[in-house]
Motif scaffolding. Structure first.
Motif, PDB file in Angstrom:
ATOM      1  N   LEU A  32       0.839  -1.120   0.058  1.00 10.78           N
ATOM      2  CA  LEU A  32       0.148   0.279  -0.028  1.00 10.78           C
ATOM      3  C   LEU A  32       0.803   1.248  -0.041  1.00 10.78           C
ATOM      4  N   ARG A  33       1.571   1.660  -1.254  1.00  9.16           N
ATOM      5  CA  ARG A  33       2.281   2.635  -1.394  1.00  9.16           C
ATOM      6  C   ARG A  33       1.548   3.970  -1.913  1.00  9.16           C
ATOM      7  N   HIS A  34       1.930   5.048  -1.353  1.00  3.55           N
ATOM      8  CA  HIS A  34       1.340   6.392  -1.744  1.00  3.55           C
ATOM      9  C   HIS A  34       2.233   7.003  -2.643  1.00  3.55           C
ATOM     10  N   THR A  35       1.862   7.635  -3.390  1.00  9.69           N
ATOM     11  CA  THR A  35       2.583   8.295  -4.485  1.00  9.69           C
ATOM     12  C   THR A  35       2.525   9.834  -4.252  1.00  9.69           C
ATOM     13  N   GLU A  36       3.669  10.419  -3.980  1.00 10.30           N
ATOM     14  CA  GLU A  36       3.729  11.806  -3.928  1.00 10.30           C
ATOM     15  C   GLU A  36       3.087  12.595  -4.835  1.00 10.30           C
ATOM     16  N   PHE A  37       2.687  13.728  -4.722  1.00  9.19           N
ATOM     17  CA  PHE A  37       1.831  14.455  -5.627  1.00  9.19           C
ATOM     18  C   PHE A  37       2.035  15.875  -5.329  1.00  9.19           C
ATOM     19  N   ASP A  38       2.388  16.467  -6.526  1.00  7.30           N
ATOM     20  CA  ASP A  38       3.252  17.835  -6.590  1.00  7.30           C
ATOM     21  C   ASP A  38       2.043  18.870  -7.168  1.00  7.30           C
ATOM     22  N   GLY A  39       0.843  18.270  -7.397  1.00 10.90           N
ATOM     23  CA  GLY A  39      -0.106  19.149  -8.325  1.00 10.90           C
ATOM     24  C   GLY A  39      -0.317  19.014  -9.607  1.00 10.90           C
ATOM     25  N   PRO A  40      -1.125  19.400 -10.288  1.00 13.29           N
ATOM     26  CA  PRO A  40      -1.504  19.150 -11.873  1.00 13.29           C
ATOM     27  C   PRO A  40      -0.356  19.500 -12.653  1.00 13.29           C
ATOM     28  N   PRO A  41      -0.234  19.051 -13.853  1.00 16.49           N
ATOM     29  CA  PRO A  41       0.993  19.322 -14.668  1.00 16.49           C
ATOM     30  C   PRO A  41       0.690  20.653 -15.229  1.00 16.49           C
ATOM     31  N   SER A  42       1.566  21.437 -15.457  1.00 19.49           N
ATOM     32  CA  SER A  42       1.402  22.705 -16.248  1.00 19.49           C
ATOM     33  C   SER A  42       1.347  22.227 -17.618  1.00 19.49           C
ATOM     34  N   GLU A  69       4.300  -9.117 -19.338  1.00 20.01           N
ATOM     35  CA  GLU A  69       5.631  -8.490 -19.027  1.00 20.01           C
ATOM     36  C   GLU A  69       5.340  -6.994 -19.386  1.00 20.01           C
ATOM     37  N   PHE A  70       4.853  -6.833 -20.500  1.00 14.06           N
ATOM     38  CA  PHE A  70       4.317  -5.303 -21.321  1.00 14.06           C
ATOM     39  C   PHE A  70       3.472  -4.698 -20.141  1.00 14.06           C
ATOM     40  N   GLU A  71       2.624  -5.330 -19.785  1.00 17.15           N
ATOM     41  CA  GLU A  71       1.530  -4.486 -18.967  1.00 17.15           C
ATOM     42  C   GLU A  71       2.143  -3.965 -17.688  1.00 17.15           C
ATOM     43  N   SER A  72       3.076  -4.747 -17.007  1.00 18.41           N
ATOM     44  CA  SER A  72       3.735  -4.448 -15.819  1.00 18.41           C
ATOM     45  C   SER A  72       4.702  -3.572 -16.196  1.00 18.41           C
ATOM     46  N   ALA A  73       5.347  -3.287 -17.176  1.00 18.06           N
ATOM     47  CA  ALA A  73       6.444  -2.514 -17.568  1.00 18.06           C
ATOM     48  C   ALA A  73       5.756  -0.942 -17.880  1.00 18.06           C
ATOM     49  N   PHE A  74       4.748  -0.995 -18.562  1.00 18.27           N
ATOM     50  CA  PHE A  74       4.187   0.346 -18.870  1.00 18.27           C
ATOM     51  C   PHE A  74       3.598   1.008 -17.702  1.00 18.27           C
ATOM     52  N   PHE A  75       3.249   0.335 -16.589  1.00 19.06           N
ATOM     53  CA  PHE A  75       2.650   0.944 -15.382  1.00 19.06           C
ATOM     54  C   PHE A  75       3.930   1.551 -14.847  1.00 19.06           C
ATOM     55  N   GLU A  76       4.787   0.946 -14.718  1.00 19.95           N
ATOM     56  CA  GLU A  76       6.008   1.647 -14.205  1.00 19.95           C
ATOM     57  C   GLU A  76       6.488   3.185 -15.090  1.00 19.95           C
ATOM     58  N   LEU A  77       6.322   2.879 -16.378  1.00 22.99           N
ATOM     59  CA  LEU A  77       6.739   4.046 -17.105  1.00 22.99           C
ATOM     60  C   LEU A  77       5.401   5.098 -16.791  1.00 22.99           C
ATOM     61  N   LEU A  78       4.206   4.636 -16.582  1.00 19.71           N
ATOM     62  CA  LEU A  78       3.342   5.599 -16.554  1.00 19.71           C
ATOM     63  C   LEU A  78       3.460   6.535 -15.386  1.00 19.71           C
ATOM     64  N   HIS A  79       4.116   5.864 -14.269  1.00 20.95           N
ATOM     65  CA  HIS A  79       4.192   6.517 -13.056  1.00 20.95           C
ATOM     66  C   HIS A  79       5.121   7.819 -13.250  1.00 20.95           C
ATOM     67  N   GLN A  80       5.874   7.685 -14.144  1.00 20.73           N
ATOM     68  CA  GLN A  80       7.005   9.143 -14.369  1.00 20.73           C
ATOM     69  C   GLN A  80       6.108  10.126 -14.965  1.00 20.73           C
ATOM     70  N   HIS A  81       4.722  10.001 -15.358  1.00 20.72           N
ATOM     71  CA  HIS A  81       4.045  11.048 -15.975  1.00 20.72           C
ATOM     72  C   HIS A  81       2.772  11.465 -15.193  1.00 20.72           C
ATOM     73  N   LEU A  82       2.314  10.609 -14.376  1.00 15.19           N
ATOM     74  CA  LEU A  82       0.899  10.645 -13.842  1.00 15.19           C
ATOM     75  C   LEU A  82       1.200  10.181 -12.373  1.00 15.19           C
ATOM     76  N   ALA A  83       0.600  10.927 -11.148  1.00 20.16           N
ATOM     77  CA  ALA A  83       0.793  10.470  -9.910  1.00 20.16           C
ATOM     78  C   ALA A  83      -0.605   9.535  -9.826  1.00 20.16           C
ATOM     79  N   PHE A  84      -0.133   8.300  -9.315  1.00 20.01           N
ATOM     80  CA  PHE A  84      -1.527   7.438  -8.770  1.00 20.01           C
ATOM     81  C   PHE A  84      -0.865   6.277  -8.014  1.00 20.01           C
ATOM     82  N   ASP A  85      -1.543   5.566  -7.130  1.00 22.65           N
ATOM     83  CA  ASP A  85      -1.115   4.635  -6.314  1.00 22.65           C
ATOM     84  C   ASP A  85      -1.221   3.205  -6.706  1.00 22.65           C
ATOM     85  N   ALA A  86      -2.367   2.793  -7.439  1.00 21.31           N
ATOM     86  CA  ALA A  86      -2.780   1.591  -8.005  1.00 21.31           C
ATOM     87  C   ALA A  86      -3.457   1.862  -9.339  1.00 21.31           C
TER      88      ALA A  86
END
Length: 371
Positions: A32-42, A69-86
Motif C-alpha cells: 500500500l504505497r502512496h505516490t507523492e503528488f506535486d499538483g497538476p501538470p502545467s 510483461e508489457f503491462e507491468s512495465a508500462f505502469f512503471e513508465l506511466l508513474h513517471q508522468h502521472l501520480a497514482f497509487d494503484a
C-alpha cells in the motif's frame, strides 16, 4: 457472482464466465504505497515533449517485452508522468447494458480486488459513465454523495479514494481497452488536466497492446506459419494477422472475424493442450499470460493422428526399429506396433513409402511433448 445481479447480467455470466486476471505483485503481498503528488501538470512545450517521450518509450516497450510483461512495465513508465497509487487495465466487450471483461492486469492490487469488484460491478459509476463514451475520462471521489454505499465500501477496502477511468474502442474486434487509475488520498482528486492526459494516452495504449501482441507472434510463431492470432478463453480475438481471417473462413465461411465459433471455443476450454482439427484447417494453441496464441493452417492428413501416434510414426519413419522407438519413448514394442497400426488405419495407407510422403508435410517432432 452476487445473487442481486440483473437477469441479463447473470445470463451473460453463464455465457462468458470469469475473465483472466493477472496481477503485478505476489498475491497476499500488496504494498500500500502512496505516490507523492506535486499538483497538476502545467501546460507548455516541455509537457508536450514529455508526452512525446512517453509515447516513444511506450511503443519501444511494446516491441521488447512479452505479453503480461508489457503491462507491468508500462505502469512503471506511466508513474513517471502521472501520480497514482494503484491501477487496473485490460480489455472488455461493451455489451448493450454493461461491459464484459475478457482479460485484465492489476497494478499494486491483490487478486481479490477483481473478485470483489464483480459483486459491485452493477453499481460501479465509472463503468456506467464510460459505457459507450469512448475516449472520455470519468472521474469520481469515493466520498461523493451519489456513490452507492456498497461500492463505497468496496473502494474503502482497497484504499481507493480517487478513481479515474477511460476507454478506447477497437472496431476491428469490438474490444474496448480500459485504463483505471486510483489514489489513496481524499485530498488529491484527479484534475481536468489529468483527464486530458489519459484521454490522449488511451488510444496509444490500445495501439501499443496490439503491437505487443504482433511482436510476440513474430518472435514465437513457427517459421512455416503465416496465419496467427491471439484470443482469450471466450474465443474473442485480441489480435490477428492478415492471413488468419482468410484461413479461418475456409473452415467457417460465415465467421464475423471477432469471436471464434463455439465449436472452437469449447475445444479451447476443454483441450487447451491439443490442436484444434477441423474439416479444412488445424489450429495450434499455446497459452500465454492468460491468453492463447493461435497458429492456423490448412489441415494435413497427419492432423487426424493422436499426438503419441504421430511421435511413433515419425521416429519409425526416421529409420528406428520398433525396439528403438520403444526405448526412446519408454513404452513397450507391442505398444509401438499398436500405435503404428492405428496410424496406418486412420491414414488409409498400406506401406512405408506412403507414410514417408505424408510425414514430409509435418514439422519437427519432440518426444518430450509426449510425456
Amino acid at each position: 457472482m452476487n445473487n442481486g445481479e440483473r437477469t441479463g447480467a447473470v445470463d451473460r455470466t453463464r455465457e462468458w464466465g470469469d475473465a483472466i486476471v493477472l496481477d503485478g505483485v505476489t498475491p497476499g503481498c500488496w504494498p500500500l504505497r502512496h505516490t507523492e503528488f506535486d499538483g497538476p501538470p502545467s501546460s507548455g512545450k516541455s509537457e508536450r515533449r514529455e508526452f512525446g517521450q512517453l509515447l516513444l518509450d511506450l511503443y519501444s516497450l511494446a516491441g521488447q517485452t512479452g505479453i503480461g510483461e508489457f503491462e507491468s512495465a508500462f505502469f512503471e513508465l506511466l508513474h513517471q508522468h502521472l501520480a497514482f497509487d494503484a491501477a487496473w487495465t485490460g480489455r472488455a466487450t461493451h455489451a448493450p447494458d454493461w461491459p464484459v471483461l475478457h482479460c485484465s492486469f492489476l497494478h499494486r492490487l491483490p487478486r481479490s480486488f477483481f473478485t470483489d469488484w464483480k459483486s459491485v460491478r452493477d453499481l460501479d459509476p465509472l463503468a456506467r459513465r464510460t459505457l459507450g463514451a469512448f475516449g472520455k475520462a470519468a472521474i469520481i471521489s469515493i466520498v461523493a454523495p451519489d456513490i452507492p454505499n456498497e461500492f463505497r465500501d468496496w473502494g474503502a477496502k482497497y484504499g481507493l479514494a480517487q478513481l479515474m477511468c477511460v476507454c478506447a474502442l477497437d472496431r476491428r474486434f469490438g474490444l474496448t481497452t480500459f485504463l483505471s487509475v486510483y489514489r489513496h488520498s481524499l485530498t488529491q482528486p484527479f484534475t481536468n488536466d489529468e483527464a486530458d492526459f489519459v484521454e490522449n494516452f488511451i488510444p496509444h495504449l490500445a495501439a501499443a497492446i496490439d503491437l505487443n501482441r504482433s511482436f510476440h507472434i513474430t518472435r514465437t510463431q513457427h517459421a512455416s506459419t503465416s496465419c496467427a492470432g491471439i484470443c482469450d478463453r471466450f474465443g474473442v480475438l485480441h489480435y490477428a494477422d492478415a492471413g488468419f481471417h482468410h484461413v479461418a473462413t475456409t473452415e467457417w465461411p460465415d465467421w464475423d472475424g471477432k469471436r471464434l465459433p463455439v465449436v472452437f471455443t469449447e475445444h479451447l476450454r476443454r483441450r487447451t493442450n491439443e490442436p484444434y482439427v477441423g474439416v479444412h484447417i488445424s489450429v495450434r494453441i499455446a497459452p500465454i499470460a492468460g491468453l492463447f496464441q493461435l497458429e492456423a493452417g490448412a489441415r494435413s492428413p497427419i492432423d487426424i493422428l493422436s499426438a503419441r501416434e504421430l511421435v511413433v510414426l515419425r521416429l519409425w519413419g526416421e529409420g528406428l526399429t520398433y525396439k528403438q522407438v520403444a526405448q526412446k519413448m519408454a513404452i513397450s514394442p507391442t505398444t509401438v506396433r499398436h500405435h503404428l497400426r492405428n496410424a496406418y488405419r486412420k491414414l488409409g495407407m498400406s506401406n512405408k513409402a506412403q507414410i514417408l510422403r505424408v510425414l514430409n508435410l509435418g514439422g519437427p517432432v519432440s518426444v518430450a511433448s509426449e510425456s
